[in-house]
Design a protein around this motif. Structure first.
Motif, PDB file in Angstrom:
ATOM      1  N   VAL A  22       0.821  -1.246   0.041  1.00 57.46           N
ATOM      2  CA  VAL A  22      -0.074  -0.003   0.134  1.00 57.46           C
ATOM      3  C   VAL A  22       0.811   1.210   0.053  1.00 57.46           C
ATOM      4  O   VAL A  22       0.584   2.134  -0.702  1.00 57.46           O
ATOM      5  N   HIS A  23       1.802   1.167   0.750  1.00 57.52           N
ATOM      6  CA  HIS A  23       2.872   2.559   0.944  1.00 57.52           C
ATOM      7  C   HIS A  23       3.317   2.992  -0.434  1.00 57.52           C
ATOM      8  O   HIS A  23       3.705   4.227  -0.547  1.00 57.52           O
ATOM      9  N   THR A  24       3.670   1.855  -1.258  1.00 54.28           N
ATOM     10  CA  THR A  24       4.150   2.072  -2.535  1.00 54.28           C
ATOM     11  C   THR A  24       3.270   3.005  -3.427  1.00 54.28           C
ATOM     12  O   THR A  24       3.774   3.828  -4.350  1.00 54.28           O
ATOM     13  N   ARG A  25       1.756   3.005  -3.157  1.00 56.59           N
ATOM     14  CA  ARG A  25       1.061   3.719  -3.846  1.00 56.59           C
ATOM     15  C   ARG A  25       0.527   5.082  -3.237  1.00 56.59           C
ATOM     16  O   ARG A  25       0.034   5.912  -3.717  1.00 56.59           O
ATOM     17  N   LEU A  26       0.437   4.863  -1.844  1.00 59.57           N
ATOM     18  CA  LEU A  26      -0.141   6.115  -1.014  1.00 59.57           C
ATOM     19  C   LEU A  26       1.124   6.328   0.275  1.00 59.57           C
ATOM     20  O   LEU A  26       0.874   5.930   1.465  1.00 59.57           O
ATOM     21  N   PRO A  27       2.218   6.696  -0.236  1.00 58.07           N
ATOM     22  CA  PRO A  27       3.313   7.272   0.818  1.00 58.07           C
ATOM     23  C   PRO A  27       3.028   8.295   1.855  1.00 58.07           C
ATOM     24  O   PRO A  27       3.795   9.304   1.774  1.00 58.07           O
ATOM     25  N   LEU A  28       1.968   8.259   2.652  1.00 59.35           N
ATOM     26  CA  LEU A  28       1.649   9.102   3.627  1.00 59.35           C
ATOM     27  C   LEU A  28       2.503   8.860   4.776  1.00 59.35           C
ATOM     28  O   LEU A  28       2.191   9.760   5.758  1.00 59.35           O
ATOM     29  N   LEU A  29       3.040   7.872   5.113  1.00 56.46           N
ATOM     30  CA  LEU A  29       3.619   7.515   6.384  1.00 56.46           C
ATOM     31  C   LEU A  29       5.040   7.416   6.412  1.00 56.46           C
ATOM     32  O   LEU A  29       5.460   7.262   5.252  1.00 56.46           O
ATOM     33  N   ASN A  30       5.917   7.699   7.368  1.00 55.43           N
ATOM     34  CA  ASN A  30       7.049   7.493   7.393  1.00 55.43           C
ATOM     35  C   ASN A  30       7.306   6.161   8.007  1.00 55.43           C
ATOM     36  O   ASN A  30       7.192   5.780   9.128  1.00 55.43           O
ATOM     37  N   PRO A  31       7.686   5.197   6.943  1.00 59.71           N
ATOM     38  CA  PRO A  31       8.102   3.785   7.749  1.00 59.71           C
ATOM     39  C   PRO A  31       8.844   3.819   8.780  1.00 59.71           C
ATOM     40  O   PRO A  31       8.760   2.979   9.699  1.00 59.71           O
TER      41      PRO A  31
END
Length: 664
Positions: free
Chosen positions: A215-224
């Motif tokens: 999901v993060h690859t499409r919606l990078p809203l968070l700092n992993p």
């Protein structure tokens, strides 16, 4: 899985898919850095007074007190005009606390919680920020504690997991009953392990890793990096230490990430759940429902806060995407995210410059544009009135300096990568403005009564054609793809390509439903109407064939099984169009939607409906057309334009992505 050992050791998750290479943790961090480190708004009025008066470029070298012009002329290099302008902007921003809630989050600000501001006092604090600013961009968990079903904003992560993974018998009320092994039976044979706290923690960490992989690859809203460190769960690997370690994650944010991970995870527990329930995970559905209830109870949709913005924007695509269903897309969480953004005044450039933390500023810029684009496209697709107008914001994506010095941080994006990223969003914004214009026209009652004005239709055709000439070759599927196209590149290019093409298909369906209003009603205008119909018909057919081919490529690689609600609208619209014409390419869309149903169950129903329409078209010929029926020629069913099959795009192997690109 290719590189499976590497991915496993790097991320420790259970997801597995043959031939699929997903981003590692370092790449995940780089994706977030690219999203949040967009260059801040350009500083205006930076020229000195002498250069300003002479209207020449003011060029001051690093370390110099004066610009080159003032040095050569021996002028005093002053900035009185710039200082006056900056003071005016700060004062204007401070006078705009409109729409900001003074409930729990604003109680963190002493200006609201202790004494009112007198009529003669200044609204600017000692740090030149308005009094509501700390409440909006400070810690989210300060102020009055909200509580619901035993959970509050102060709940620890283990307590949250205890409630989220409670037996399904407690699902409807969120007031969880005592646990029993029999209560977990509906979730499969392994679900009873969720009674164990250590297993819950291990399971949650797996879901988090799947979220950042997919999901993060499409919606990078968070700092992993920060999210993993602040999750506050024990793990086998040593966690990084960060500055904000003492600030816990919002419970609703954790729940949202876990619900996303459950959609795509192949953890043995979820596999057993799907095997028991016809391919669908009841646990994943329960997590979505509980996440929604938790977010509502903690007033995520009501209180403007940066965390609430991110949560709202992540919940919307998490849900069922069929607007016909009660639990389907109705735009509630997208609307809530936009309201929160407006409450924080993120749409004002003068407010954005007050956010000194690059992490917070970059995240809010990305969140704004994600919400802005989603509002425009969803309004067009689902016939809603857009929340935003073109003049509702004055912030924009800014071009990175191509000559900027290379950073020493190897994980930071280069200026070239920033330019590519910004180029995509500039193209998407241009297409969103077209979609927003069409959506406003379709929403009006006069359109339903009288049809779409001919002038508007001609304008849409012109705008879409200009967009294609300016942007499609840059953001769509390129003609020189490498053989081994990775997951992120494939889905991103195909999604942006399909997003343009589906606009033609959606415009065709709108014209078919409402018709074209011809006020002149002269032979010349009637001819224009028919020409416009045929033009849109031809473009919609080409677009549907294009989408079917792209869907076939993604399906053959198993990518649509992992798509977070990006390509489904394109597949549905193209599939319906091709089915009504009786075109065999429709099966690419049907197979795509069937694969999509792994995470979004409702797409299987769409696939069945499209299949029935195709069968009807084979029996009766092209049917189910109304106002656009006159543009459907008998040859449409056997239209021999350059057909874009899966083999055409993949050089015949159906797996890798070749170098064939159709010129439109």
């Amino acid at each position: 899985m290719q590189n499976g050992d590497h991915v496993r050791s790097d991320n420790g998750h259970s997801f597995s898919h043959p031939g699929l290479i997903l981003p590692t943790q370092s790449v995940q961090n780089q994706i977030h850095e690219l999203a949040k480190t967009l260059p801040p708004p350009r500083k205006q009025n930076t020229a000195c007074d002498a250069c300003r008066s002479r209207k020449v470029k003011c060029n001051r070298l690093p370390g110099e007190d004066k610009c080159q012009h003032c040095l050569s002329k021996n002028y005093p290099c002053t900035h009185f005009v710039q200082q006056a302008t900056s003071e005016k902007k700060r004062s204007a921003a401070a006078r705009r606390p409109r729409g900001t809630s003074t409930s729990s989050s604003c109680l963190a600000c002493p200006s609201f919680s202790t004494s009112p501001v007198s009529a003669g006092s200044s609204p600017i604090s000692e740090h030149n920020t308005p009094p509501w600013f700390k409440a909006a961009f400070g810690p989210w968990n300060s102020g009055r504690i909200q509580s619901y079903g035993g959970l509050s904003v102060q709940s620890t992560t283990p307590t949250l997991l205890h409630h989220l993974f409670a037996a399904p018998e407690s699902d409807s009320t969120f007031m969880f009953k005592s646990r029993s092994s029999s209560g977990y039976a509906a979730w499969g044979d392994m679900a009873s392990k969720l009674e164990d706290e250590a297993f819950r923690a291990e399971f949650a960490l797996d879901l988090v890793e799947v979220y950042f992989q997919i999901v993060h690859t499409r919606l990078p809203l968070l700092n992993p990096l920060q999210f993993r460190a602040r999750l506050n769960l024990q793990a086998t690997q040593q966690r990084p230490v960060i500055a904000k370690q003492d600030e816990p994650l919002h419970p609703a944010l954790i729940a949202t990430v876990l619900a996303w991970g459950a959609k795509f995870s192949e953890h043995p527990l979820l596999v057993a759940d799907r095997d028991r329930n016809g391919g669908q995970s009841l646990l994943a559905k329960a997590l979505i429902n509980r996440t929604r209830e938790l977010a509502e109870s903690l007033k995520v949709h009501r209180i403007p806060n940066t965390n609430h913005v991110v949560i709202s924007l992540l919940i919307e695509p998490l849900q069922c995407q069929d607007p016909r269903l009660d639990n389907g897309f109705h735009g509630f969480w997208l609307t809530s995210g936009i309201r929160n953004l407006l409450g924080l005044q993120i749409n004002h450039k003068s407010v954005m410059v007050l956010i000194k933390d690059p992490e917070a500023r970059g995240t809010m810029i990305f969140a704004w544009w994600m919400a802005c684009l989603s509002d425009a496209f969803s309004s067009f697709y689902y016939r809603r009135k857009p929340m935003l107008d073109d003049d509702d914001y004055d912030i924009d994506f800014y071009t990175a300096d191509q000559n900027a010095q290379e950073t020493t941080d190897p994980t930071a994006p280069s200026p070239r990568e920033q330019l590519e990223f910004l180029g995509y969003y500039q193209a998407a914004h241009a297409l969103a403005r077209i979609s927003r214009t069409i959506a406003r026209q379709l929403w009006r009652p006069s359109t339903d009564q009288d049809g779409i004005p001919l002038d508007s239709v001609l304008s849409y055709i012109s705008d879409l054609s200009k967009w294609r000439d300016a942007h499609l070759s840059k953001v769509g599927v390129p003609p020189n793809l490498e053989a081994n196209w990775d997951f992120v590149s494939a889905v991103s290019a195909c999604a942006s390509d399909a997003q343009y093409h589906v606009t033609w298909v959606a415009l065709f369906f709108a014209m078919d439903e409402f018709g074209i209003r011809d006020d002149a009603f002269t032979p010349s205008s009637i001819n224009q109407v028919e020409i416009a119909k045929r033009k849109v018909m031809e473009e919609a057919l080409q677009a549907s064939l294009r989408i079917a081919a792209l869907a076939g490529v993604l399906t053959s690689n198993g990518y649509l099984k992992l798509d977070p609600a990006v390509m489904h609208v394109s597949c549905i619209n193209a599939g319906k169009f091709l089915a009504r014409l009786g075109r065999p390419e429709v099966f690419e869309c049907i197979k795509a939607l069937e694969q999509y149903s792994y995470a979004y169950e409702e797409t299987k129903a769409h696939a069945k409906e499209i299949s029935l329409e195709y069968d009807a078209a084979l029996r009766k010929g092209p049917n189910n057309f109304h106002e656009m029926a006159s543009a459907i020629s008998p040859s449409s069913r056997a239209f021999q334009a350059e057909i874009m099959s899966v083999d055409a795009l993949t050089n015949g192997n159906g797996k890798h992505h070749g170098n064939t690109y159709m010129s439109i």
